[in-house]
Design a protein around this motif. Structure first.
Motif, PDB file in Angstrom:
ATOM      1  N   HIS A 131       0.846  -1.189   0.000  1.00 18.99           N
ATOM      2  CA  HIS A 131       0.000   0.000   0.000  1.00 18.99           C
ATOM      3  C   HIS A 131       0.887   1.247   0.000  1.00 18.99           C
ATOM      4  O   HIS A 131       2.000   1.219   0.522  1.00 18.99           O
ATOM      5  CB  HIS A 131      -0.900  -0.023   1.251  1.00 18.99           C
ATOM      6  N   THR A 132       0.414   2.332  -0.603  1.00 20.19           N
ATOM      7  CA  THR A 132       1.161   3.583  -0.665  1.00 20.19           C
ATOM      8  C   THR A 132       0.197   4.747  -0.481  1.00 20.19           C
ATOM      9  O   THR A 132      -1.019   4.576  -0.619  1.00 20.19           O
ATOM     10  CB  THR A 132       1.917   3.726  -2.006  1.00 20.19           C
ATOM     11  N   ASN A 133       0.737   5.901  -0.201  1.00 19.48           N
ATOM     12  CA  ASN A 133      -0.080   7.115  -0.115  1.00 19.48           C
ATOM     13  C   ASN A 133      -0.080   7.899  -1.423  1.00 19.48           C
ATOM     14  O   ASN A 133      -0.876   8.810  -1.591  1.00 19.48           O
ATOM     15  CB  ASN A 133       0.412   8.021   1.019  1.00 19.48           C
ATOM     16  N   ASP A 134       0.831   7.555  -2.357  1.00 21.84           N
ATOM     17  CA  ASP A 134       0.952   8.341  -3.581  1.00 21.84           C
ATOM     18  C   ASP A 134       1.355   7.441  -4.753  1.00 21.84           C
ATOM     19  O   ASP A 134       2.544   7.212  -4.987  1.00 21.84           O
ATOM     20  CB  ASP A 134       1.975   9.460  -3.385  1.00 21.84           C
ATOM     21  N   LYS A 178      -3.645   2.116  -3.354  1.00 25.98           N
ATOM     22  CA  LYS A 178      -3.925   3.316  -2.579  1.00 25.98           C
ATOM     23  C   LYS A 178      -5.413   3.329  -2.277  1.00 25.98           C
ATOM     24  O   LYS A 178      -6.224   2.920  -3.096  1.00 25.98           O
ATOM     25  CB  LYS A 178      -3.544   4.562  -3.386  1.00 25.98           C
TER      26      LYS A 178
END
Length: 130
Positions: free
Chosen positions: A8-11, A55
């Motif tokens: 998972h990532t924020n960007d 995301k």
């Protein structure tokens, strides 16, 4: 057997730019709003593996350990040098690995999320040399 490494990532955009620009991975696919997740698949159609980044509305509080690494093994001196040059051109800082093995056998950087990436210089076989 095939392998997918999912994280998972924020960007997603910063991740896409980093992995396609620095490591020359290709966008293999993507999805938008699948059960509230957007996603991106990166790799190469000739690989038996790929990376998946997702995301959502949840903000990730990353908790990576210094020994949590993705290690990439370039197949030639030219590929290694191209990656090295892209790191320099993009002002990405080389870091010292906690594990001395990787300090001797590669270069470590961080991706936009802070996840450690090692570009190994082990077993580089330059297919252009006969």
């Amino acid at each position: 057997m095939k392998l997918r490494i999912a994280r998972h990532t924020n960007d997603l955009e910063k991740i896409r730019v980093f992995y396609t620009t620095i490591l020359n991975l290709k966008v293999l696919g993507s999805f938008i709003n699948h059960d509230s997740y957007d996603g991106l698949f990166l790799g190469d159609c000739n690989f038996d593996w790929h990376l998946e980044f997702t995301k959502s509305n949840e903000i990730v509080a990353f908790n990576f350990n210094e020994d949590d690494l993705l290690v990439f093994y370039p197949e030639s001196t030219l590929e290694y040098q191209n990656i090295f040059n892209k790191i320099i051109e993009n002002n990405i800082t080389f870091q010292t690995s906690k594990n001395p093995y990787w300090g001797e056998n590669g270069k470590m950087i961080s991706d936009p999320d802070g996840y450690k990436i090692v570009i190994s210089n082990l077993k580089i076989v330059d297919k252009n040399i006969t």
